[in-house]
Scaffold this active site. Structure first.
Site, PDB file in Angstrom:
ATOM      1  N   SER A   4      -2.815   6.730   6.467  1.00 30.17           N
ATOM      2  CA  SER A   4      -1.831   5.756   6.531  1.00 30.17           C
ATOM      3  C   SER A   4      -2.564   5.106   8.082  1.00 30.17           C
ATOM      4  O   SER A   4      -3.264   6.022   8.951  1.00 30.17           O
ATOM      5  CB  SER A   4      -0.959   6.132   7.162  1.00 30.17           C
TER       6      SER A   4
ATOM      7  N   SER B 133       1.010  -1.322  -0.363  1.00 30.37           N
ATOM      8  CA  SER B 133      -0.052  -0.290  -0.422  1.00 30.37           C
ATOM      9  C   SER B 133       0.927   1.147  -0.328  1.00 30.37           C
ATOM     10  O   SER B 133       2.479   1.323   0.110  1.00 30.37           O
ATOM     11  CB  SER B 133      -0.760  -0.249   1.174  1.00 30.37           C
TER      12      SER B 133
ATOM     13  N   LYS C 198       5.851   0.633   9.517  1.00 27.99           N
ATOM     14  CA  LYS C 198       5.460   1.839   9.133  1.00 27.99           C
ATOM     15  C   LYS C 198       6.252   2.794  10.135  1.00 27.99           C
ATOM     16  O   LYS C 198       8.081   2.304  10.808  1.00 27.99           O
ATOM     17  CB  LYS C 198       4.366   2.444  10.919  1.00 27.99           C
TER      18      LYS C 198
ATOM     19  N   SER D 165       1.086   3.628   2.329  1.00 29.06           N
ATOM     20  CA  SER D 165       0.925   4.311   3.737  1.00 29.06           C
ATOM     21  C   SER D 165       1.870   4.642   3.903  1.00 29.06           C
ATOM     22  O   SER D 165       2.493   6.027   4.541  1.00 29.06           O
ATOM     23  CB  SER D 165       0.041   3.418   4.685  1.00 29.06           C
TER      24      SER D 165
END
Length: 263
Positions: A211, A41, A103, A43
């Site tokens: 996100s 993705s 992250k 994010s």
């Protein structure tokens, strides 16, 4: 003919043994050293793009039960555990869903984290953001999922330039990295103060308006606070990158991202 038939089972068994040994070596390598990870993705744009492939350094923070496939390692807490540093890009096991996420580590145990009008505050102090030229990508389907990017420059036709506002954020401790913004007031641009408990960490994506991270509670489908035991490793370098829906589509390879260090 009898000799040939006797040798055939032996040959099959040798092949089976070779496959078993190879799988065992691969499992040990994946458990103790490096785990492959595809970016599914957007994010973490523009630090990581959809279709980036990397190896997660599992030695960076030591080992927990989640270091093994299916979480079967008989480790009650953590072995050889070095503390992660603020600004690290980390792969971790979601505390509820069990999925692997990637992250940036923002909040350490004991920190107070808040976002106000899109600006990150750590322990009451605003983290510096320096605007730079926008991040530009082609508006098209991305990766195997085929999702389209969100743009800050309004409606964009297929094949057009999709822009996002970009800034360089410098965290407490000196780590600088790029962050993206789609529009002001979206998502979690304004949050309450989060107190990071002992033994836990607070994560955010660099693509701040796209996100689902620690700004969102686990009860609401977010990440919330992540226990140290759930950290799988640190992402240090992109090994390979493809903008297409299939890795074999060589014309979509991003050679400029091969072996690119992750900042």
């Amino acid at each position: 003919m009898a000799r040939s038939s006797e040798k055939e089972p032996e040959g099959i068994m040798e092949t089976v043994k070779t496959v078993v040994y190879a799988l065992a070596i691969a499992a040990v390598f994946r458990t103790l050293f490096f785990q492959p990870f595809w970016i599914p993705s957007g994010s973490m744009k523009d630090t990581l793009l959809v279709g980036d492939f990397l190896f997660v350094n599992k030695m960076a923070y030591g080992y927990s039960r989640y270091s093994c496939p299916f979480g079967v390692c008989p480790i009650p807490d953590r072995l050889f555990g070095d503390e992660p540093e603020r600004g690290d890009v980390v792969v971790f096991r979601h505390p509820v869903s069990g999925q692997d996420y990637i992250k940036r580590l923002i909040g350490l145990p004991g920190d107070k984290v808040q976002v106000q009008n899109g600006v990150l505050f750590l322990n009451g102090k605003a983290q510096k953001q320096e605007p730079v030229a926008p991040f530009v990508e082609t508006y098209e389907a991305q990766g195997s999922v085929g999702g389209f990017p969100a743009c800050s420059n309004g409606a964009v036709g297929l094949g057009g330039d999709c822009e996002k506002e970009k800034a360089i954020e410098t965290l407490e401790g000196g780590v600088s990295h790029s962050i993206l913004n789609i529009r002001d007031g979206l998502g979690a641009d304004n949050t309450p103060v989060f107190d990071v408990p002992e033994g836990h960490f607070f994560f955010m994506g660099d693509n701040r308006d796209n996100s689902i991270d620690s700004r969102f509670s686990q009860a609401g489908g977010g990440v919330g606070m992540v226990p140290f035991a759930n950290l799988l490793g640190r992402a240090d370098r992109v090994i390979f990158s493809s903008a297409g829906s299939r890795m074999l589509y060589f014309w979509t390879w991003r050679s400029d991202r091969f072996f690119k260090a992750i900042e």
